[in-house]
Write a protein that holds these residues in place. Structure first.
Motif: not given
Length: 531
Positions: A100-106, A188-196, A241-244, A246-255
């Motif tokens: 359940l913790v690993a699901l948080v990034p997705a 560290f990134g937030l998604n990395g914290i949850f996955l670790t 969780g691992a698939a997400w 490097g994915v951060i909400p709000g980041v697009d091609k202009n970032t």
């Protein structure tokens, strides 16, 4: 009949040693589960902030949700342990919590952008917190009462075992709290914290199953279906969780740059505007903080920044200025270009914002700007200098107004730091009428109790019911001739024509808005009225 040889103490050591390790391992397990719950809670605030603001509502919601999850988890864990006091079930619960913790990034990436559009400043953190964090918090909370049942050898030791296990769980929570705030989020990134965190729980559970001899029984015919389901669930959630990562909400091609730290998410965008002009813009969480027209440091992109030109008009003999809040450093740079002889300081809370300013907003080309990293109020209070011009530009949009920077005590400190003839400029985003005008009315009335004279300008003077930049100029000293002199100067110079049309009246007496103090400061409530 031959006697069986007696086993020596040395022969018993491996078995007793294994039991000793196994006994201590329960304590380590509840230590880790307690730490994981608080890692999740502290990181949750940063997860929700880009969507619902880093407000009192966000933190109140998360604290309440985690406490509710703990209460429910303790109750469920105790009952499960009474029915089936097995180490196998204990570590299977830990595996489920890890999944359940690993699901948080997705869930964060999929749900929060949609929830931001449909939920308010108050309801958003509650429902988002429930969906993302209640289930893992509840499952992990079952482990401590479960461990009490496993470790207690009888009623005579129940009190000591309970106290010791809850102590270790709480120690883990304390360590998780400080480690997340001071180490994990800054580095560290937030998604990395949850996955670790999830990975640590998985490894701990698997080793526990091995240590207690339960690993083989998971694959017996009796347990095969439950074990297979749990294994697939954990593998699937860890993979998701691992698939997400490097994915951060709000980041697009202009970032072109993004950072998540203990204060906010920093994003730098670059895009083309009409006419071929390229603009570089900084966002802190969901709010644009400033923009730079590439190749022209003198050109203002946002309309509100033009009102900075009134500073030298109001304070013609300006020698020293300080900005509280750096953002993209657009206004400090502009003031330097207008008045290169002025000594300018910038108090910016976040060192990474200063770094972004140097890397992407040409801050390094302005060596006369002195950047002071720290809280603006503390820096202002501890300064020995007197300033001719103070700019409050740390009020981030409609949702993020630092409460301690809009109180009567703060404005008293700011006035104390002004030199004779000095002025304070505050950039506030809000409404000037209706329910949403409460925060504007409060800030104005609070400033009016401290400063003897105030002028107010707006980027949308004709539409008080729309969100807009409200520029409040407050003066250290009263000057009966100031308005006449400024009006004449504006008539003589066409570059001030925009400001002459933008002056607005103070909020009316019927518009709700209490005076704010360090003791009474319902800023989030006032903001919520307009959202």
């Amino acid at each position: 009949m031959a006697k069986r040889p007696r086993r020596s103490p040395q022969d018993k050591e491996p078995e007793s040693g294994r039991k000793s390790v196994a006994g201590r391992y329960l304590y380590f397990s509840v230590f880790l589960s307690g730490g994981s719950i608080l890692v999740m809670e502290i990181a949750a605030g940063r997860v929700l902030a880009p969507h619902f603001g880093n407000t009192l509502y966000t933190w109140t919601s998360m604290i309440g949700i985690i406490l509710a999850a703990l209460s429910l988890g303790y109750s469920i864990g105790g009952r499960l342990a009474d029915r089936n006091p097995s180490t196998k079930l204990f570590f299977m619960l830990m595996l489920g919590g890890a999944g359940l913790v690993a699901l948080v990034p997705a869930l964060r990436g999929i749900l929060l952008p949609t929830m931001e559009e449909s939920l308010s400043l108050q309801s958003g953190p509650v429902f988002a917190g429930l969906l993302l964090f209640a289930a893992p918090g509840c499952v992990l909370a079952t482990l401590t009462p479960f461990a009490v049942k496993l470790a207690a050898r009888g009623e005579g030791s129940l009190g000591a075992v309970t106290g010791n296990l809850f102590t270790w769980s709480t120690v883990g929570s304390i360590l998780g709290t400080f480690a997340t705030g001071f180490v994990f989020i800054p580095f560290f990134g937030l998604n990395g914290i949850f996955l670790t965190t999830a990975g640590a729980l998985v490894l701990t559970a698997l080793f526990g199953l091995y240590l207690y001899g339960d690993l083989a029984s998971l694959f017996s015919k009796r347990n095969a279906r439950a074990s297979t389901f749990l294994g697939v669930f954990v593998l699937a959630t860890m993979g998701t969780g691992a698939a997400w990562l490097g994915v951060i909400p709000g980041v697009d091609k202009n970032t072109i740059w993004v950072r998540e730290n203990m204060y906010h998410m920093i994003r730098v965008f670059e895009r083309a505007e009409a006419g071929g002009v390229r603009v570089r813009e900084m966002f802190l969480d969901h709010q644009p903080e400033g923009a730079m027209v590439l190749g022209d440091d003198r050109k203002f992109f946002y309309e509100y920044t033009r009102f900075l030109e009134l500073g030298p008009l109001f304070v013609p003999h300006m020698k020293r200025a300080i900005f509280i809040g750096g953002g993209a450093f657009t206004m400090p740079k502009a003031l330097h270009l207008m008045k290169p002889e002025v000594s300018i300081e910038v108090a910016e809370l976040d060192a990474e914002v200063v770094d972004a300013g140097s890397r992407f907003f040409r801050l390094g080309k302005f060596p006369k700007l002195e950047n002071l990293v720290g809280d603006g109020r503390r820096i202002l209070r501890s300064s020995k200098e007197k300033y001719d011009f103070i700019v409050g530009d740390a009020y981030r949009g409609l949702r993020n107004i630092p409460p301690h920077l809009v109180t009567r005590e703060f404005f008293e400190e700011a006035r104390e730091r002004l030199a004779p003839g000095g002025a304070f400029m505050l950039n506030l985003i809000g409404y000037r009428a209706g329910a949403g005008g409460a925060i504007y009315a409060s800030v104005y009335r609070t400033m009016n109790e401290v400063f003897p004279e105030i002028f107010i300008y707006s980027t949308d003077p004709a539409n008080p019911y729309t969100a807009q930049n409200i520029l409040i100029f407050a003066f250290r000293d009263a000057d009966p001739g100031r308005f006449r002199r400024v009006s004449e100067a504006m008539r003589r110079d066409q570059k001030f024509a925009f400001a002459a049309r933008a002056r607005v009246s103070p909020p009316g007496a019927r518009l709700y808005g209490p005076v704010l103090t360090d003791d009474y400061n319902p800023v989030e409530y006032l903001i919520e009225r307009g959202l």
